[in-house]
Design an enzyme around this catalytic site. Structure first.
Site, mmCIF file in Angstrom:
data_model
loop_
_atom_site.group_PDB
_atom_site.id
_atom_site.type_symbol
_atom_site.label_atom_id
_atom_site.label_comp_id
_atom_site.label_asym_id
_atom_site.label_seq_id
_atom_site.Cartn_x
_atom_site.Cartn_y
_atom_site.Cartn_z
ATOM 1 N N SER A 197 0.820 -1.219 0.000
ATOM 2 C CA SER A 197 0.000 0.000 0.000
ATOM 3 C C SER A 197 0.852 1.267 0.000
ATOM 4 O O SER A 197 0.542 2.233 -0.699
ATOM 5 C CB SER A 197 -0.960 -0.007 1.179
ATOM 6 O OG SER A 197 -0.230 -0.043 2.386
ATOM 7 N N SER A 198 1.964 1.244 0.750
ATOM 8 C CA SER A 198 2.799 2.457 0.783
ATOM 9 C C SER A 198 3.436 2.719 -0.586
ATOM 10 O O SER A 198 3.599 3.868 -1.001
ATOM 11 C CB SER A 198 3.883 2.321 1.858
ATOM 12 O OG SER A 198 4.533 1.088 1.716
ATOM 13 N N ARG A 249 0.901 4.206 -2.947
ATOM 14 C CA ARG A 249 0.648 5.639 -2.709
ATOM 15 C C ARG A 249 1.726 6.530 -3.330
ATOM 16 O O ARG A 249 1.607 7.740 -3.343
ATOM 17 C CB ARG A 249 0.553 5.897 -1.206
ATOM 18 C CG ARG A 249 -0.733 5.339 -0.641
ATOM 19 C CD ARG A 249 -0.780 5.427 0.850
ATOM 20 N NE ARG A 249 -1.592 4.352 1.392
ATOM 21 C CZ ARG A 249 -1.924 4.247 2.655
ATOM 22 N NH1 ARG A 249 -1.515 5.153 3.521
ATOM 23 N NH2 ARG A 249 -2.648 3.234 3.066
ATOM 24 N N LEU A 263 7.123 -9.019 -12.208
ATOM 25 C CA LEU A 263 6.299 -7.866 -11.836
ATOM 26 C C LEU A 263 6.276 -6.881 -13.006
ATOM 27 O O LEU A 263 7.335 -6.555 -13.549
ATOM 28 C CB LEU A 263 6.890 -7.159 -10.609
ATOM 29 C CG LEU A 263 7.202 -8.022 -9.382
ATOM 30 C CD1 LEU A 263 7.960 -7.200 -8.343
ATOM 31 C CD2 LEU A 263 5.927 -8.579 -8.781
ATOM 32 N N GLU A 264 5.099 -6.442 -13.381
ATOM 33 C CA GLU A 264 5.012 -5.376 -14.391
ATOM 34 C C GLU A 264 4.911 -4.070 -13.607
ATOM 35 O O GLU A 264 3.841 -3.724 -13.112
ATOM 36 C CB GLU A 264 3.789 -5.552 -15.280
ATOM 37 C CG GLU A 264 3.754 -6.871 -16.038
ATOM 38 C CD GLU A 264 2.881 -7.912 -15.363
ATOM 39 O OE1 GLU A 264 1.752 -7.588 -14.977
ATOM 40 O OE2 GLU A 264 3.347 -9.047 -15.196
ATOM 41 N N GLN A 282 2.816 -7.458 -1.610
ATOM 42 C CA GLN A 282 2.426 -8.423 -0.578
ATOM 43 C C GLN A 282 1.651 -9.545 -1.235
ATOM 44 O O GLN A 282 0.850 -9.320 -2.142
ATOM 45 C CB GLN A 282 1.653 -7.763 0.545
ATOM 46 C CG GLN A 282 0.476 -6.923 0.122
ATOM 47 C CD GLN A 282 -0.108 -6.163 1.296
ATOM 48 O OE1 GLN A 282 0.072 -6.546 2.452
ATOM 49 N NE2 GLN A 282 -0.800 -5.089 1.006
#
Lengths: 453, 211
Positions: free
Chosen positions: B111-112, B115, B136-137, B156
């Site tokens: 989440s951080s 943001r 990971l894209e 996560q």
């Protein structure tokens, strides 16, 4: 050869262009994130050397022009320029291959393993490996002597020239093998050349070589021209050095070195039956090399483990070791083989002495091999293993040898678990072998992280 | 479908690697901090595929290797990668996973990190029995360049029990088996994909000829 001041100016300007290119090129590499500390140190050295050399060229030419009416003094000045040119020509050879060996093309975990093992060798400076990418399908260690000598000479000529950083060891690996775990184990042999020079191993065997030459050649030696005798001595010394490096590599990493040798020699077509008993100008014959390696592996108790493998690499080592000495030959000087045979036994004790504080990895291997085999057999990177419900992280050396064991003995087990793959399909075998190497490399990298915490 | 808790994850991590119910996450750094009640933090790996200007006039997802649209980049730990505004790169997790045969996973942007206008996944689902680091894209959807440090937590992973229990002992899928770096995509020819659903090859328009 420039005889006029104008000619000298032209020459110095051309040299300036040459040095400026190399200096700027090195500065660019130095800023890149893609090199290890040793390579960056080397690039920094060249940049600094470039700065002081460039700054020196203008005052040098102005000073030299003062001697334009004195041919002798002018020639002396010109020689300084020649010395600078020679040094930069040599650096030119080192820079590009080192730049080609960036972090995507260098087996960094193996380099780390080598540097760590080398720290336990008494009497040599803590080494920093500058890896270069060569277009040859072979491995080399570049003797530092030339570079050190030139750097020293340059310091005498160019004011404020920096010292060549100590502890740099230049090893070239084939550019195709950058990400390989298997064949890159040959680096440990190449590092042996550095140790051989640093510890003056030749000084410890030269009398025995001289005596063996006398014993075998007897009176004929005294009638030979000096270059002929030197050739005989140097050839035997070169063979001794190669064998020292083989045994040294085994002391550092165990059977991974012998397996890597077989793979490399096969790749370059050296292991043909007709060739394995022939000595070369620089190397003893493969049959003798593997005989001594086998003996070393037995002495270190590694062979008890290796002999359990059911693969051609093991039977090949045994077969090579069993060639009768009578078949060994060196066409240019057949008797030289006899000389070498009488000093071969000196090398293993020397290696054992040099490596007395080095852990050859057998204990770790015995502790973790099964866990690593199980991880690979299930398609898992073996950086974390649960033994008795406790998390453990196998050492890089255990990973290296266990990877070889899995590769030689158990790749089929993994292949059988993957849909649509067959061990009879060469593409499948090749891609799974490469994957295995990646997993091993990842596990070694992980170990460094996990050991930091 | 139930989310697995921290204790369930630990129990599975302690199983033998050959146990199909077992979970492997390695290297698991700072495990007490990484494991939350119902998820585990994953870190950014050190290798990336960065898009480059292709020599080809277009990229057709087909059976040719798509390597020429990427440049491989290695960013050692301690260094950083700059992702320009509105750009996407392929990265991978530092952690290598072996998923249990009866557990699926979903990776989410931490989440951080989200943001900071970084999105790490558009294909977030991980199938049971998967092995490998996760590709990971990573998209920077902000208006400013963002620095990414390999080794920092970026995502996560949430685990879900698959119900009813799937069959055991199935072979591993060979596509993307055991990657440790981000890998270029793997496709079949469009003709083959479409033929499989009954579209005749003669109806399918070939891509324009390459220059």
């Amino acid at each position: 050869m420039q005889k006029t001041v104008e000619g000298l100016r032209h020459d110095a300007a051309a040299l300036r262009t040459f040095i400026e290119y190399l200096r700027d090129f090195c500065e660019e590499q130095e800023k890149s994130q893609a090199y290890g500390p040793a390579s960056r140190q080397f690039f920094e050295y060249v940049r600094l050397l470039g700065d002081v050399t460039l700054a020196y060229l203008q005052p040098f030419v102005e000073e030299a022009s003062n001697y334009s009416t004195n041919a002798l003094l002018f020639a002396v000045q010109r020689q300084k320029l020649v010395a600078i040119k020679k040094c930069w020509s040599v650096l030119h050879e080192y820079i590009k291959p080192a730049a080609d060996a960036h972090s995507l093309t260098v087996p960094t975990p193996l380099v780390d393993l080598l540097e760590n093992q080398a720290k336990r060798i008494h009497g040599i400076p803590s080494p920093s490996l500058v890896i270069s990418a060569t277009n040859k399908v072979n491995y080399f260690q570049h003797p530092l002597g030339n570079l050190q000598e030139l750097a020293k000479n340059l310091k005498k000529t160019v004011p404020n020239a920096p010292d060549l950083p100590s502890g740099l060891v230049f090893i070239s690996i084939p550019y195709t093998q950058g990400s390989a775990v298997f064949t890159n184990a040959i680096m440990f042999h190449e590092f042996g050349h550095f140790v051989f020079h640093e510890l003056d191993i030749s000084g410890q065997i030269n009398q025995q070589i001289a005596q063996a030459l006398l014993d075998v050649y007897q009176q004929r030696l005294s009638t030979m021209a000096r270059p002929g005798v030197t050739f005989l001595y140097q050839t035997v010394l070169s063979w001794a050095q190669e064998m020292f490096c083989d045994l040294f590599a085994i002391s550092l990493i165990g059977p991974a070195y012998s397996f890597a040798s077989i793979d490399l020699f096969s790749l370059i077509g050296e292991l043909e039956a007709s060739a394995v008993v022939n000595f070369g100008d620089a190397h003893p014959c493969d049959a003798l090399r593997f005989r001594e390696q086998l003996q070393m592996l037995k002495t270190a108790k590694w062979w008890d483990e290796v002999s359990t493998l059911k693969c051609e690499h093991v039977s090949l080592i045994e077969e090579l070791a069993s060639y009768p000495e009578t078949k060994y030959s060196y066409a240019p000087q057949p008797e030289l083989v006899e000389v070498f045979k009488t000093i071969t036994h000196l090398l293993a004790p020397l290696v054992q002495q040099v490596c007395s504080k080095v852990d050859n990895g057998l204990t770790d291997f015995l502790k973790w091999n099964q866990g690593i085999q199980d991880a690979f057999a299930n398609g898992v990177v073996p950086s974390t293993i649960y033994r008795n419900a406790v998390r453990e992280h196998p050492s890089p050396l255990a990973i290296l040898n266990a990877t070889w064991f899995f590769h030689l003995n158990s790749l089929d087990k993994l292949m059988a678990k993957i849909a649509g793959r067959s061990s009879e399909n060469i593409k499948d075998r090749s891609s799974l072998s490469s994957r295995l190497e990646m997993w091993a490399m990842k596990a070694m990298e992980d170990n460094r992280l996990l050991s930091n915490i | 479908m139930a989310v697995l808790t921290k204790s369930a994850l630990w129990d599975r991590m302690k199983l033998d690697v050959s146990d199909e119910s077992g979970l492997v996450i390695t290297p698991l750094l700072q495990p007490d901090e990484a494991l939350d009640t119902d998820a585990i933090d994953l870190r950014l790996g050190t290798h990336f595929l960065v898009p480059r200007i292709s020599f080809q006039p277009y990229f057709c997802p087909d059976d040719r290797p798509g390597k020429d649209v990427y440049t491989r980049v290695h960013i050692p730990l301690g260094k950083y990668l700059v992702i320009p505004a509105h750009q996407t790169v392929l990265g991978a997790t530092l952690e290598y996973l072996k998923m249990p045969y009866d557990v699926s996973g979903q990776i989410l942007t931490k989440s951080s990190v989200a943001r900071a206008f970084i999105v790490i996944e558009t294909a977030p689902w991980i199938h049971p029995s998967y092995r490998g680091c996760l590709t990971l894209e990573i998209a920077n959807v902000s208006n400013t360049p963002v620095l990414l440090y390999p080794g920092r937590a970026i995502g996560q992973l949430v685990f879900f029990r698959v119900e009813p229990e799937p069959e055991k002992g199935l072979p591993l899928k060979s596509t993307y088996l055991g990657p440790i770096y981000p890998e270029a995509p793997s496709f079949k020819k469009p003709q083959d994909d479409l033929a499989a659903i009954g579209i005749r090859k003669t109806w399918i328009i070939d891509p324009p000829h390459e220059v």
